[in-house]
Design a protein around this motif. Structure first.
Motif, PDB file in Angstrom:
ATOM      1  N   ALA A   1       0.603  -1.137  -0.156  1.00 45.29           N
ATOM      2  CA  ALA A   1      -0.220   0.100  -0.106  1.00 45.29           C
ATOM      3  C   ALA A   1       0.790   1.185   0.152  1.00 45.29           C
ATOM      4  O   ALA A   1       1.740   1.410   0.453  1.00 45.29           O
ATOM      5  CB  ALA A   1      -0.848   0.036   1.047  1.00 45.29           C
ATOM      6  N   LEU A   2       0.471   1.914  -1.079  1.00 44.76           N
ATOM      7  CA  LEU A   2       1.545   2.829  -1.356  1.00 44.76           C
ATOM      8  C   LEU A   2       0.972   4.210  -0.242  1.00 44.76           C
ATOM      9  O   LEU A   2      -0.369   4.886  -0.429  1.00 44.76           O
ATOM     10  CB  LEU A   2       1.484   3.766  -2.378  1.00 44.76           C
ATOM     11  N   GLU A   3       1.627   5.294   0.408  1.00 47.35           N
ATOM     12  CA  GLU A   3       1.167   6.643   1.134  1.00 47.35           C
ATOM     13  C   GLU A   3       2.238   7.655   0.537  1.00 47.35           C
ATOM     14  O   GLU A   3       3.625   7.487   0.424  1.00 47.35           O
ATOM     15  CB  GLU A   3       1.716   6.132   2.328  1.00 47.35           C
ATOM     16  N   TYR A   4       1.256   8.891   0.507  1.00 48.08           N
ATOM     17  CA  TYR A   4       1.305  10.242  -0.114  1.00 48.08           C
ATOM     18  C   TYR A   4       1.070  11.167   0.679  1.00 48.08           C
ATOM     19  O   TYR A   4       0.155  10.932   1.564  1.00 48.08           O
ATOM     20  CB  TYR A   4       1.285  10.352  -1.448  1.00 48.08           C
TER      21      TYR A   4
ATOM     22  N   ILE B   1       8.252   6.490   2.261  1.00 47.04           N
ATOM     23  CA  ILE B   1       9.386   5.256   2.209  1.00 47.04           C
ATOM     24  C   ILE B   1       9.810   4.484   3.616  1.00 47.04           C
ATOM     25  O   ILE B   1       8.467   3.391   3.401  1.00 47.04           O
ATOM     26  CB  ILE B   1      10.290   5.065   1.051  1.00 47.04           C
ATOM     27  N   VAL B   2       9.948   5.362   4.761  1.00 49.20           N
ATOM     28  CA  VAL B   2      10.139   4.955   5.628  1.00 49.20           C
ATOM     29  C   VAL B   2       9.827   5.969   6.821  1.00 49.20           C
ATOM     30  O   VAL B   2      10.113   7.008   6.774  1.00 49.20           O
ATOM     31  CB  VAL B   2      11.647   4.713   5.934  1.00 49.20           C
ATOM     32  N   ASN B   3       9.810   6.031   7.406  1.00 49.27           N
ATOM     33  CA  ASN B   3       9.428   6.215   8.559  1.00 49.27           C
ATOM     34  C   ASN B   3      10.079   6.880   9.564  1.00 49.27           C
ATOM     35  O   ASN B   3       9.699   5.357  10.649  1.00 49.27           O
ATOM     36  CB  ASN B   3       7.394   6.575   8.724  1.00 49.27           C
ATOM     37  N   LEU B   4      10.355   7.367  10.060  1.00 49.64           N
ATOM     38  CA  LEU B   4      11.903   6.707  11.444  1.00 49.64           C
ATOM     39  C   LEU B   4      10.601   8.170  12.243  1.00 49.64           C
ATOM     40  O   LEU B   4      11.601   8.083  13.736  1.00 49.64           O
ATOM     41  CB  LEU B   4      12.611   7.568  11.600  1.00 49.64           C
TER      42      LEU B   4
ATOM     43  N   LYS C   1      11.782   9.267   5.023  1.00 44.28           N
ATOM     44  CA  LYS C   1      12.505   8.859   3.753  1.00 44.28           C
ATOM     45  C   LYS C   1      11.404   8.920   2.513  1.00 44.28           C
ATOM     46  O   LYS C   1      10.429   8.382   2.499  1.00 44.28           O
ATOM     47  CB  LYS C   1      13.362   7.514   3.922  1.00 44.28           C
ATOM     48  N   VAL C   2      11.778  10.061   1.521  1.00 45.29           N
ATOM     49  CA  VAL C   2      10.302   9.989   0.439  1.00 45.29           C
ATOM     50  C   VAL C   2      10.800   9.520  -1.026  1.00 45.29           C
ATOM     51  O   VAL C   2      12.658   9.703  -0.782  1.00 45.29           O
ATOM     52  CB  VAL C   2       9.381  11.469   0.589  1.00 45.29           C
TER      53      VAL C   2
ATOM     54  N   SER D   1      13.788   9.948  -7.756  1.00 42.48           N
ATOM     55  CA  SER D   1      14.590  10.523  -6.307  1.00 42.48           C
ATOM     56  C   SER D   1      14.090  10.204  -4.732  1.00 42.48           C
ATOM     57  O   SER D   1      13.415  10.327  -4.500  1.00 42.48           O
ATOM     58  CB  SER D   1      15.175  11.417  -6.201  1.00 42.48           C
ATOM     59  N   LEU D   2      15.258  10.063  -3.789  1.00 43.87           N
ATOM     60  CA  LEU D   2      15.410   9.322  -2.778  1.00 43.87           C
ATOM     61  C   LEU D   2      15.957  10.096  -1.919  1.00 43.87           C
ATOM     62  O   LEU D   2      16.688  10.809  -2.316  1.00 43.87           O
ATOM     63  CB  LEU D   2      15.667   7.930  -2.209  1.00 43.87           C
TER      64      LEU D   2
END
Length: 150
Positions: free
Chosen positions: A24-27, A60-63, A68-69, A75-76
């Motif tokens: 599942a994508l989160e925007y 992409i990553v939630n800290l 990280k987007v 591009s990351l």
């Protein structure tokens, strides 16, 4: 004896559902007037570029404080979580996208959107169309294939 089998079946079902949940994508969109994207999850990291308010990014990553987007080019980078809003926007990726009164190519034309214009997502995709709102207040439908951020 039936109880351990039930637990095993439940575990198997949960494991089978995991890939669907993981995909599942989160925007989100940039909420601040301008936000800096970094190469690391720290304000001491290298500043890569600045994006404007409303720009959509994929999480992409939630800290927690840092995310990280991915941008529309793939591009990351890292951004402070407080710089993002939950408001959904999409980025027009094709030139001269037609904004229609209804979700139909034969519907009256309201206007055209240029490439790289950010519009608010009003309603999710239905039959290949999304309802959007331009910053000038114009509301209509565009092809879901003509945007990034869904």
């Amino acid at each position: 004896m039936a109880r351990p089998r039930t637990k095993v079946r439940l575990l198997a079902l949960l494991l089978a559902l995991l890939p669907a949940a993981a995909s599942a994508l989160e925007y989100r969109s940039v909420g601040a007037a301008k936000a800096v994207l970094y190469d690391a999850p720290s304000a001491q990291g290298k500043k890569l570029y600045v994006v404007g308010q409303g720009y959509p990014v994929e999480i992409i990553v939630n800290l927690g404080d840092w995310l990280k987007v991915r941008d529309n080019h793939g591009s990351l980078s890292w951004i402070e979580a407080k710089q993002l809003a939950t408001k959904r926007t999409v980025l027009v990726t094709q030139s001269q996208v037609e904004l229609r009164q209804a979700a139909d190519a034969a519907s009256p034309l309201l206007g055209r959107l240029e490439k790289d214009v950010v519009v608010e997502l009003v309603e999710p995709a239905l039959n290949g169309w999304i309802k959007v709102k331009h910053r000038d207040g114009l509301v209509g439908y565009i092809s879901a294939a003509s945007v990034w951020g869904l």
